[in-house]
Scaffold this motif. Structure first.
Motif, PDB file in Angstrom:
ATOM      1  N   UNK A  68       0.837  -1.269   0.053  1.00 14.45           N
ATOM      2  CA  UNK A  68      -0.144  -0.014   0.091  1.00 14.45           C
ATOM      3  C   UNK A  68       0.950   1.029   0.091  1.00 14.45           C
ATOM      4  N   UNK A  69       1.832   1.259   0.739  1.00 18.46           N
ATOM      5  CA  UNK A  69       2.916   2.221   0.825  1.00 18.46           C
ATOM      6  C   UNK A  69       3.381   2.710  -0.307  1.00 18.46           C
ATOM      7  N   UNK A  70       3.877   1.491  -0.966  1.00 14.36           N
ATOM      8  CA  UNK A  70       4.613   1.634  -2.212  1.00 14.36           C
ATOM      9  C   UNK A  70       3.894   2.229  -3.534  1.00 14.36           C
ATOM     10  N   UNK A  71       2.529   1.721  -3.584  1.00 10.13           N
ATOM     11  CA  UNK A  71       1.575   2.126  -4.514  1.00 10.13           C
ATOM     12  C   UNK A  71       1.165   3.587  -4.160  1.00 10.13           C
ATOM     13  N   UNK A  72       1.425   4.197  -3.009  1.00  8.83           N
ATOM     14  CA  UNK A  72       1.067   5.572  -2.561  1.00  8.83           C
ATOM     15  C   UNK A  72       2.274   6.378  -3.257  1.00  8.83           C
ATOM     16  N   UNK A  73       3.446   5.817  -2.910  1.00  3.90           N
ATOM     17  CA  UNK A  73       4.797   6.343  -3.481  1.00  3.90           C
ATOM     18  C   UNK A  73       4.588   6.594  -4.974  1.00  3.90           C
ATOM     19  N   UNK A  74       4.056   5.418  -5.429  1.00  3.29           N
ATOM     20  CA  UNK A  74       3.954   5.499  -7.115  1.00  3.29           C
ATOM     21  C   UNK A  74       2.979   6.521  -7.739  1.00  3.29           C
ATOM     22  N   UNK A  75       2.021   6.795  -6.922  1.00  8.48           N
ATOM     23  CA  UNK A  75       1.010   7.517  -7.380  1.00  8.48           C
ATOM     24  C   UNK A  75       0.930   8.827  -6.762  1.00  8.48           C
ATOM     25  N   UNK A  76       2.011   9.221  -6.065  1.00 10.37           N
ATOM     26  CA  UNK A  76       2.025  10.739  -5.450  1.00 10.37           C
ATOM     27  C   UNK A  76       2.080  11.904  -6.534  1.00 10.37           C
ATOM     28  N   UNK A  77       2.598  11.488  -7.582  1.00  9.37           N
ATOM     29  CA  UNK A  77       2.503  12.270  -8.789  1.00  9.37           C
ATOM     30  C   UNK A  77       2.001  11.694 -10.247  1.00  9.37           C
ATOM     31  N   UNK A  78       1.415  12.510 -10.835  1.00  7.77           N
ATOM     32  CA  UNK A  78       1.208  11.983 -12.206  1.00  7.77           C
ATOM     33  C   UNK A  78       2.171  12.690 -13.278  1.00  7.77           C
ATOM     34  N   UNK A  79       3.126  13.337 -12.916  1.00  6.29           N
ATOM     35  CA  UNK A  79       4.112  13.838 -13.867  1.00  6.29           C
ATOM     36  C   UNK A  79       4.517  13.120 -15.141  1.00  6.29           C
ATOM     37  N   UNK A  80       4.838  11.556 -14.696  1.00  8.57           N
ATOM     38  CA  UNK A  80       5.336  10.792 -15.588  1.00  8.57           C
ATOM     39  C   UNK A  80       4.533  10.056 -16.468  1.00  8.57           C
ATOM     40  N   UNK A  81       3.049  10.321 -16.100  1.00  6.61           N
ATOM     41  CA  UNK A  81       2.054   9.678 -16.984  1.00  6.61           C
ATOM     42  C   UNK A  81       1.410  10.383 -18.143  1.00  6.61           C
ATOM     43  N   UNK A  82       0.839   9.759 -18.941  1.00 10.19           N
ATOM     44  CA  UNK A  82       0.228  10.455 -20.253  1.00 10.19           C
ATOM     45  C   UNK A  82      -0.947  11.228 -19.538  1.00 10.19           C
ATOM     46  N   UNK A  83      -1.165  12.305 -20.119  1.00 14.28           N
ATOM     47  CA  UNK A  83      -2.415  13.239 -19.569  1.00 14.28           C
ATOM     48  C   UNK A  83      -3.682  12.538 -19.619  1.00 14.28           C
ATOM     49  N   UNK A  84      -4.131  12.793 -18.490  1.00 14.77           N
ATOM     50  CA  UNK A  84      -5.397  12.113 -18.237  1.00 14.77           C
ATOM     51  C   UNK A  84      -5.887  12.218 -16.754  1.00 14.77           C
TER      52      UNK A  84
END
Length: 178
Positions: free
Chosen positions: A103-119
């Protein structure tokens, strides 16, 4: 029950190397913001503070001609992906419950959307708290990554936050036992 404390995370050589590189003062400020936000959003404060503390553990240093290049960072960085992996491995090594480490690792993964395609990205409450905590401490041009703090002060602040989290659990167990 807490399996790993913030001070234990702080003391680990992996944290010392990578969180210091990305800004220890920022990481601690985010952990404090996450503690406050966790209460507001009904999120476990232990997981929220750990994820906020470790959210930038995956940062890479983007330099051009010997100088930090914020534009390169903004264009090519995927620190949340690397950080998620690093945080998970560190938490498991220290004895965190595997479910909580994920759960913590997923929160780290999703703390920013700067690396994701727009959406649009829909975050769960823990992930939302960590993203908010990071945003609350950001400064223009990434300056929040360069604030300084001594190891002694950092450890003291994390110890105090550990105590607050422990008090939260003690108070909640007292409410449930009555």
């Amino acid at each position: 029950m807490r399996h790993v404390t913030l001070v234990q995370l702080f003391d680990h050589p992996i944290t010392q190397k990578y969180v210091k590189r990305s800004g220890m003062a920022h990481a601690i400020a985010c952990a404090y913001h996450a503690f406050q936000l966790a209460n507001v959003h009904g999120v476990d404060p232990d997981r929220a503070t750990k994820a906020a503390f470790l959210h930038d553990i995956g940062h890479y240093t983007w330099y051009r001609n010997g100088k930090w290049d914020y534009d390169l960072y903004k264009e090519y960085d995927i620190h949340a992906i690397k950080g998620s992996e690093r945080a998970h491995k560190l938490l498991i090594r220290l004895g965190e419950h595997p479910k909580f480490a994920k759960e913590i690792a997923l929160a780290v993964l999703l703390h920013t959307d700067s690396y994701l395609p727009k959406g649009y990205l829909e975050l769960n409450p823990l992930q939302h708290v960590v993203a908010l905590a990071d945003n609350l401490d950001e400064e223009p041009g990434g300056k929040h990554h360069y604030r300084k703090i001594t190891d002694e002060r950092a450890r003291d602040l994390l110890d105090r936050l550990d105590q607050k989290i422990n008090s939260f659990y003690e108070n909640n167990s007292m409410k449930h036992s009555m």
